[in-house]
Design a protein around this motif. Structure first.
Motif, PDB file in Angstrom:
ATOM      1  N   SER A 310      20.934 -29.333  14.946  1.00 62.58           N
ATOM      2  CA  SER A 310      20.248 -28.659  16.055  1.00 62.58           C
ATOM      3  C   SER A 310      18.741 -28.744  15.877  1.00 62.58           C
ATOM      4  O   SER A 310      18.242 -28.845  14.754  1.00 62.58           O
ATOM      5  N   ASP A 311      18.021 -28.686  16.994  1.00 61.37           N
ATOM      6  CA  ASP A 311      16.561 -28.708  16.946  1.00 61.37           C
ATOM      7  C   ASP A 311      16.008 -27.306  17.139  1.00 61.37           C
ATOM      8  O   ASP A 311      16.676 -26.425  17.680  1.00 61.37           O
ATOM      9  N   LEU A 312      14.768 -27.105  16.710  1.00 59.96           N
ATOM     10  CA  LEU A 312      14.118 -25.798  16.844  1.00 59.96           C
ATOM     11  C   LEU A 312      12.616 -26.008  16.964  1.00 59.96           C
ATOM     12  O   LEU A 312      12.022 -26.790  16.221  1.00 59.96           O
ATOM     13  N   SER A 313      11.999 -25.315  17.909  1.00 61.09           N
ATOM     14  CA  SER A 313      10.550 -25.376  18.079  1.00 61.09           C
ATOM     15  C   SER A 313      10.052 -23.996  18.496  1.00 61.09           C
ATOM     16  O   SER A 313      10.833 -23.112  18.843  1.00 61.09           O
ATOM     17  N   VAL A 335      19.236 -28.506  22.093  1.00 61.39           N
ATOM     18  CA  VAL A 335      20.681 -28.626  21.893  1.00 61.39           C
ATOM     19  C   VAL A 335      21.048 -27.911  20.597  1.00 61.39           C
ATOM     20  O   VAL A 335      20.540 -28.255  19.522  1.00 61.39           O
ATOM     21  N   LEU A 336      21.924 -26.917  20.704  1.00 58.80           N
ATOM     22  CA  LEU A 336      22.419 -26.166  19.551  1.00 58.80           C
ATOM     23  C   LEU A 336      23.847 -26.612  19.264  1.00 58.80           C
ATOM     24  O   LEU A 336      24.735 -26.466  20.114  1.00 58.80           O
ATOM     25  N   ASP A 337      24.071 -27.164  18.082  1.00 60.46           N
ATOM     26  CA  ASP A 337      25.419 -27.563  17.693  1.00 60.46           C
ATOM     27  C   ASP A 337      26.249 -26.311  17.407  1.00 60.46           C
ATOM     28  O   ASP A 337      25.759 -25.361  16.791  1.00 60.46           O
ATOM     29  N   ILE A 338      27.514 -26.303  17.861  1.00 56.94           N
ATOM     30  CA  ILE A 338      28.344 -25.120  17.728  1.00 56.94           C
ATOM     31  C   ILE A 338      28.523 -24.720  16.270  1.00 56.94           C
ATOM     32  O   ILE A 338      28.645 -23.531  15.945  1.00 56.94           O
ATOM     33  N   ASP A 386      12.421 -13.775  20.596  1.00 57.54           N
ATOM     34  CA  ASP A 386      12.943 -14.307  21.859  1.00 57.54           C
ATOM     35  C   ASP A 386      13.319 -15.763  21.615  1.00 57.54           C
ATOM     36  O   ASP A 386      12.480 -16.563  21.170  1.00 57.54           O
ATOM     37  N   TRP A 387      14.582 -16.109  21.920  1.00 55.14           N
ATOM     38  CA  TRP A 387      15.078 -17.455  21.640  1.00 55.14           C
ATOM     39  C   TRP A 387      15.825 -17.959  22.858  1.00 55.14           C
ATOM     40  O   TRP A 387      16.709 -17.277  23.386  1.00 55.14           O
ATOM     41  N   HIS A 388      15.472 -19.160  23.289  1.00 54.49           N
ATOM     42  CA  HIS A 388      16.149 -19.777  24.428  1.00 54.49           C
ATOM     43  C   HIS A 388      16.789 -21.083  23.985  1.00 54.49           C
ATOM     44  O   HIS A 388      16.147 -21.922  23.352  1.00 54.49           O
ATOM     45  N   VAL A 389      18.085 -21.239  24.288  1.00 51.77           N
ATOM     46  CA  VAL A 389      18.838 -22.454  23.972  1.00 51.77           C
ATOM     47  C   VAL A 389      19.283 -23.085  25.280  1.00 51.77           C
ATOM     48  O   VAL A 389      19.952 -22.446  26.096  1.00 51.77           O
ATOM     49  N   ARG A 390      18.919 -24.335  25.493  1.00 55.34           N
ATOM     50  CA  ARG A 390      19.232 -24.977  26.774  1.00 55.34           C
ATOM     51  C   ARG A 390      20.685 -25.411  26.869  1.00 55.34           C
ATOM     52  O   ARG A 390      21.301 -25.298  27.934  1.00 55.34           O
ATOM     53  N   ALA A 391      21.268 -25.928  25.785  1.00 55.47           N
ATOM     54  CA  ALA A 391      22.652 -26.408  25.833  1.00 55.47           C
ATOM     55  C   ALA A 391      23.288 -26.261  24.460  1.00 55.47           C
ATOM     56  O   ALA A 391      22.604 -26.275  23.434  1.00 55.47           O
ATOM     57  N   VAL A 392      24.627 -26.123  24.450  1.00 59.73           N
ATOM     58  CA  VAL A 392      25.394 -26.033  23.211  1.00 59.73           C
ATOM     59  C   VAL A 392      26.339 -27.219  23.142  1.00 59.73           C
ATOM     60  O   VAL A 392      27.055 -27.514  24.109  1.00 59.73           O
ATOM     61  N   ARG A 393      26.315 -27.918  22.013  1.00 59.92           N
ATOM     62  CA  ARG A 393      27.226 -29.043  21.794  1.00 59.92           C
ATOM     63  C   ARG A 393      28.511 -28.505  21.174  1.00 59.92           C
ATOM     64  O   ARG A 393      28.534 -28.102  20.013  1.00 59.92           O
ATOM     65  N   ALA A 394      29.582 -28.440  21.990  1.00 53.36           N
ATOM     66  CA  ALA A 394      30.844 -27.866  21.538  1.00 53.36           C
ATOM     67  C   ALA A 394      32.003 -28.638  22.145  1.00 53.36           C
ATOM     68  O   ALA A 394      32.592 -28.206  23.144  1.00 53.36           O
ATOM     69  N   PRO A 395      32.362 -29.785  21.585  1.00 54.73           N
ATOM     70  CA  PRO A 395      33.469 -30.585  22.132  1.00 54.73           C
ATOM     71  C   PRO A 395      34.776 -29.797  22.156  1.00 54.73           C
ATOM     72  O   PRO A 395      35.121 -29.101  21.206  1.00 54.73           O
ATOM     73  N   PRO A 398      34.875 -24.689  26.524  1.00 53.99           N
ATOM     74  CA  PRO A 398      34.195 -24.569  27.821  1.00 53.99           C
ATOM     75  C   PRO A 398      32.691 -24.766  27.672  1.00 53.99           C
ATOM     76  O   PRO A 398      32.109 -24.460  26.627  1.00 53.99           O
ATOM     77  N   SER A 399      32.082 -25.273  28.716  1.00 57.18           N
ATOM     78  CA  SER A 399      30.647 -25.572  28.684  1.00 57.18           C
ATOM     79  C   SER A 399      29.829 -24.294  28.482  1.00 57.18           C
ATOM     80  O   SER A 399      30.003 -23.307  29.192  1.00 57.18           O
ATOM     81  N   ILE A 400      28.931 -24.336  27.493  1.00 59.72           N
ATOM     82  CA  ILE A 400      28.033 -23.222  27.198  1.00 59.72           C
ATOM     83  C   ILE A 400      26.602 -23.732  27.276  1.00 59.72           C
ATOM     84  O   ILE A 400      26.271 -24.758  26.690  1.00 59.72           O
TER      85      ILE A 400
END
Length: 700
Positions: A310-313, A335-338, A386-395, A398-400
């Protein structure tokens, strides 16, 4: 008579006061010059005794000069030299605060007047400086004067140029469990110009973790000339390597420094544990950021990096304040990996990546996270994140996406609000409060699912999105005690409810409702319905008491059936013990509407559509057939179609079982409360099995 003339006014001698003033000023200047001359000629050696007495009195420490002593103007700045000098520590601290074989310095006279404390030149030989806090972090050795005075922050004078030989600086803070010793390598200088960089290295212990530090001031001549000094710092410890580079305004001046940090390691939690700060575990990471200091704040800006996959900035600030550190952060992840998200609810990320979330306890699979909250560490800091995650990679899940987390920690009261994210075209909104001020650790969960299409939410469970128009909304309100997610849910009280408004459901797999024998065989072999199930309304709700969830109620009204369920589950051992039964609204010759059993565990559920009741019906039918006639065997599978349609008002309101009604307003007798019959070990006694049959099967 001769004209009288007025007496003339006396003329004041203006020159006399001016002359007197000039005389006084000249005398003062003469005295100053005389004093300067005497000091310059004698080097002020005669002031050694008065210096020891006055400074000892002012600092309330014993100050002693065993060798040569000089104090004079050269020519305008103050020249100070002392050999074999020592300053004792206060009574509560051991050893000496400062000692040196020789101190040679030139101090700016103007800075002494203005209070800026600038040392233009400092040479130390065989020096030792002891910087220490007391055990309560209230007093320190560098706050001079009254030994019981509250300790002030360390504020070093600005040193423009320096020379050090055999010099060591020690720092200790028992409250922070921090000890360090830094040695300065010998540096030679000629005419205020350094021949090489000022190098240093040291070691220490931070909360039981050993670390080493090394580096240097690379351009000390620039510092001596009033310019910026290049710093190079290398730190290794806590399974972490950190490199700090950049410029300092002065050799001892951190304020306004322009630095860059590159830190990497196996687990971010190891790094923050050195500060006594608890953060979730991570996989290997690397972060880079700019660093500067403003007052009590250390500011990390322009941060970019990765942890695991996962990335972080973003940016964060550590403020050194009492009684606790203050951490503020604004973070962003594309993108946050599950797997990397697991530690935030108590999963070990490396174990999660290797074997998934399932573990085994007493031979039974467990899935609820059991990593304890680091409640003790929460005493050391407050936080606003405060943390914002745009998408979660979770094959396969359900889409998160679009996670918004607001975290606030105030003296061990941890609030996660909001904790929101998009889930399969719906949205989860959460407010979670963890009160670690209470030694038991109290957790309050309030989790809400906005209306979400069943087709996308349950796509991984065989539900076809095309032909499914139904939605689900839900809410879970629970309060529990314990320092892990598993423990807090195992003691929880509250309610969980899933509400299904009017819509259709189409499945690709065997349907577990409407289990007429003919339809069941059709679904089992064809594996696809020709028409969707038309749902009028549905409610799947559980009342939770002390970690045990009881159906309250399970009630789904479809076009052809009323589906009701009893039983429950246990957060304690994660067992399932449910029976779902469909009662037809229409006459059916071949009916298999016996309870469908759902058992096993959260991590490994088992579904048994051929329940004990159906087997019992078959046995009775065979007995009647043998004794009477083959026609009698059919009687056991006749359903007269007397199911009472549900009043959807209480269902859609999420009402408990005793408030449910049929369409004629009559209380329902086919829904009620149940409970899991399994004990902590997951085994059932004979009495429990007998009671379970009475609750779930209700044979004839």
């Amino acid at each position: 008579m001769a004209e009288e003339t007025a007496p003339a006014h006396p003329v004041r001698a203006l020159g006399k006061p001016l002359a007197a003033t000039i005389s006084v000023v000249a005398s003062l200047i003469g005295l100053i010059v005389l004093a300067w001359a005497i000091l310059f000629v004698t080097k002020g050696r005669f002031l050694k005794g008065p210096f020891e007495r006055i400074v000892s009195s002012q600092t309330e420490r014993q100050v002693k000069v065993g060798g040569d002593f000089q104090l004079y103007f050269a020519p305008f700045n103050v020249k100070f030299l002392a050999e074999d000098i020592s300053v004792t520590n206060p009574a509560w601290a051991k050893g000496r605060f400062f000692e040196a074989r020789k101190v040679d310095s030139v101090i700016s006279t103007w800075s002494l007047i203005t209070g800026n404390r600038r040392i233009n030149w400092l040479s130390l030989d065989g020096a030792h400086l002891d910087l220490a806090w007391d055990e309560k972090h209230r007093r320190n050795t560098w706050t001079l004067g009254n030994p019981d005075k509250k300790g002030e922050p360390l504020d070093l004078p600005l040193i423009r140029a320096a020379r050090a030989a055999g010099t060591e600086i020690r720092y200790s803070d028992p409250a922070m469990a921090l000890m360090a010793a830094i040695g300065l390598e010998p540096v030679e200088a000629s005419q205020s110009k350094f021949s090489t960089a000022i190098r240093f290295e040291g070691r220490g212990l931070a909360r039981g973790t050993r670390f080493t530090v090394s580096g240097g001031l690379l351009t000390p001549n620039a510092t001596a000339g009033g310019g910026e000094n290049k710093l190079e710092l290398h730190i290794r410890g806590a399974n972490t390597v950190a490199d700090v580079t950049g410029t300092l305004p002065g050799a001892t001046e951190i304020e306004g420094a322009n630095l860059h940090v590159d830190v990497r390691g196996g687990n971010l939690a190891d790094l923050f544990s050195v500060l006594g700060v608890a953060v979730p575990d991570t996989r290997s990471y690397r972060m880079r950021s700019a660093l500067t200091k403003r007052g009590p704040e250390w500011r990390f800006t322009g941060m970019k990096g990765r942890f695991g996959a996962s990335d972080l900035s973003g940016k964060f600030t550590i403020e050194n304040r009492q009684p606790r550190l203050m951490i503020t952060a604004a973070l962003d992840t594309r993108v946050l990996d599950i797997v990397d998200a697991g530690p935030f609810i108590g999963y070990n990320p490396n174990r999660l990546a290797a074997q998934g979330a399932i573990t085994t306890v007493n031979g039974a699979p467990r899935v609820l996270p059991d990593a304890p909250l680091r409640a003790e560490a929460l005493k050391n800091f407050d936080a606003r994140v405060d943390w914002h995650v745009r998408a979660v990679r979770a094959p396969g899940l359900p889409s998160i996406s679009d996670i918004t987390l607001g975290l606030a920690l105030d003296d061990r009261l941890l609030t996660l609000s909001p904790l929101n994210f998009a889930l399969s075209r719906g949205r989860i909104s959460s407010d979670i409060v963890i009160n670690a001020r209470d030694p038991r650790v109290l957790t309050d969960y309030d989790i809400r699912l906005s209306p979400t299409p069943m087709g996308t939410l349950l796509a991984g469970f065989g539900v076809a999105e095309a032909g499914t128009s139904g939605t689900i909304k839900a809410r879970a309100q629970l309060k529990g005690t314990g320092d892990t997610v598993h423990d807090s849910l195992s003691t929880a009280n509250g309610r969980i409810a899933f509400i299904i408004p009017k819509g259709s459901l189409w499945t690709r797999n065997v349907q577990l409702s409407e289990l007429d024998i003919g339809v069941f065989i059709q679904k089992m072999f064809e594996k696809k319905l020709k028409e969707p199930v038309q749902i009028n309304c549905g409610l799947i709700a559980f009342t939770v008491r002390n970690g045990i969830g009881a159906a309250d109620p399970i009630l789904i009204d479809t076009a052809g059936n009323v589906v009701a369920g009893r039983g429950g589950f246990s957060f304690k051992n994660e067992s399932l013990d449910l029976a779902i039964e469909a009662d037809s609204k229409k006459f059916s010759l071949f009916s298999g509407q016996s309870p469908v059993g759902i058992g096993g565990w959260f991590a490994a559920p088992r579904i048994n559509p051929i329940s004990g009741e159906l087997v019992a019906r078959a046995g009775i039918g065979l007995g009647i057939g043998a004794l009477v006639s083959p026609i009698g065997a059919i009687i056991s599978f006749v359903d007269v179609g007397d199911a009472k349609a549900a009043d959807c008002g209480p269902v859609l309101a999420g009402a408990s079982a005793h408030r449910q009604r049929d369409t004629k307003g009559r209380p329902r007798d086919d829904v009620g409360k149940g409970t899991t019959a399994k004990s902590e070990s997951g085994k059932q006694s004979k009495g429990e099995r007998r009671e379970q049959r009475k609750k779930f099967l209700g044979i004839f």
